[in-house]
Scaffold this motif. Structure first.
Motif, short mmCIF file in Angstrom:
data_model
loop_
_atom_site.label_atom_id
_atom_site.label_comp_id
_atom_site.label_asym_id
_atom_site.label_seq_id
_atom_site.Cartn_x
_atom_site.Cartn_y
_atom_site.Cartn_z
N PRO A 89 21.62 39.59 39.35
CA PRO A 89 22.20 39.30 38.02
C PRO A 89 22.14 40.22 36.80
N LYS A 90 23.22 40.60 36.16
CA LYS A 90 23.11 41.31 35.12
C LYS A 90 22.69 40.73 33.67
N SER B 263 28.98 39.69 41.49
CA SER B 263 28.82 39.93 40.02
C SER B 263 28.53 38.38 39.16
N ILE C 204 26.74 37.52 35.68
CA ILE C 204 26.26 38.08 34.26
C ILE C 204 25.83 36.73 33.27
N VAL D 48 22.50 40.17 29.95
CA VAL D 48 22.93 40.63 28.67
C VAL D 48 22.56 40.03 27.43
N LEU E 3 33.63 41.53 28.48
CA LEU E 3 33.29 41.19 29.90
C LEU E 3 34.09 40.48 30.77
N ALA F 113 36.06 42.35 34.06
CA ALA F 113 35.76 41.88 35.41
C ALA F 113 37.18 41.63 36.02
N ALA G 72 33.45 37.47 39.17
CA ALA G 72 32.42 37.24 38.34
C ALA G 72 32.10 36.09 38.02
N VAL H 213 24.54 36.01 30.02
CA VAL H 213 24.71 36.44 28.49
C VAL H 213 23.99 35.48 27.59
N ILE I 208 30.08 34.24 34.89
CA ILE I 208 29.74 34.64 33.54
C ILE I 208 29.05 33.41 32.96
#
Length: 292
Positions: free
Chosen positions: A257-258, A225, A227, A260, A284, A288, A176, A229, A178
């Motif tokens: 993209p996620k 993945s 993410i 958060v 997170l 992952a 991932a 944030v 992040i």
């Protein structure tokens, strides 16, 4: 520039009061920062180094690659600003590979040096993994603020044209990426950089004729993945910055993209161990890496 400043102020006022005060820069600066297990140099400049934190046990250990923020500027602290997160993860069996790099306004930094440094530090991770007992099948890239931009870029540099001086692959596919209050779309955020970081940074970091090589929004990530944030109360890199990046990828990349959003969190809560936001970020990372 005045309109940019007005925009930042308007966003800050629109956020309103918080039920808990966000972590301020001075409090973040005062956090105790232990020495790493070892430091690895990958170039001659003092900033061309990696802080390595290793857990106990034989390994191979899953790895978090941290990339520090600080406005891409040498006027701020370098990789040492992330040292407080080393023990946070090693006690959970996760190794930390925390990258320093030449910033935009120091000798050799900007385009292409800053990006070449990130690539070289990741190449060194691949080379050192066997002797340091690091598991390249379980790696997460994580960057805070300006480091979020560089983490997103690092995961996408394989999509650059083969003729680009920045083209390359890290030798592994991260589980991932992040981004912690990071910037994915430099084209839309660049107008704010002079206000937040000072003059000259964006011009050296992302020259107009090279923007497509260095803005992650113009590239394709190697991992599915991603993410993003964001602290809801972040007044430096507000949540809409993550949405800009997600919107830019829509329709041309298989990666979605996620997003958060962490309530009551500001820019530095995301990397402060005592803040609830960090507990969420740590979760997170562990998810992952499949660490219990």
């Amino acid at each position: 520039m005045m309109r940019c400043a007005a925009l930042v102020i308007a966003m800050a006022l629109a956020i309103g009061p918080a039920s808990a005060d966000p972590v301020e820069l001075l409090a973040f600066r005062d956090l105790p920062r232990p020495e790493p297990t070892l430091q690895v140099a990958y170039g001659e400049a003092p900033t061309q180094g990696v802080d390595v934190f290793l857990p106990d046990g034989p390994g191979p250990h899953p790895v978090v690659v941290f990339i520090h923020g600080g406005c891409w500027s040498a006027t701020t602290a370098g990789r040492e600003q992330m040292r407080h997160l080393g023990p946070e993860l090693t006690r959970r069996g996760i190794a930390v590979w925390s990258i320093g790099y030449r910033r935009a306004n120091e000798a050799g930094g900007g385009y292409p040096g800053t990006y070449q440094d990130i690539g070289a530090a990741l190449d060194r991770l691949v080379a050192d993994a066997p002797t340091r007992r690091l598991d390249l099948a379980r790696v997460v890239l994580a960057g805070h603020s300006a480091g979020g931009h560089l983490a997103l870029w690092a995961a996408s540099r394989g999509s650059l044209p083969a003729g680009s001086t920045l083209h390359g692959s890290p030798g592994f596919v991260p589980r991932a990426v992040i981004s912690l209050g990071g910037v994915g779309d430099l084209a839309t955020f660049s107008r704010l950089v002079p206000v937040l970081c000072g003059p000259g940074i964006v011009e050296r970091l992302a020259p107009d004729d090279r923007l497509a090589e260095v803005s992650p929004a113009a590239l394709t990530p190697s991992t599915e993945s991603v993410i993003m944030v964001s602290g809801v109360l972040d007044r430096l890199v507000p949540p809409w910055v993550a949405y800009d990046y997600a919107r830019a990828l829509r329709g041309r990349s298989a990666t979605v993209p996620k997003l958060v959003e962490v309530p009551d969190a500001g820019h530095f809560d995301l990397v402060t161990p005592s803040a609830p936001a960090w507990q969420q970020v740590r979760g997170l990372i562990k998810e992952a890496l499949e660490v219990r």
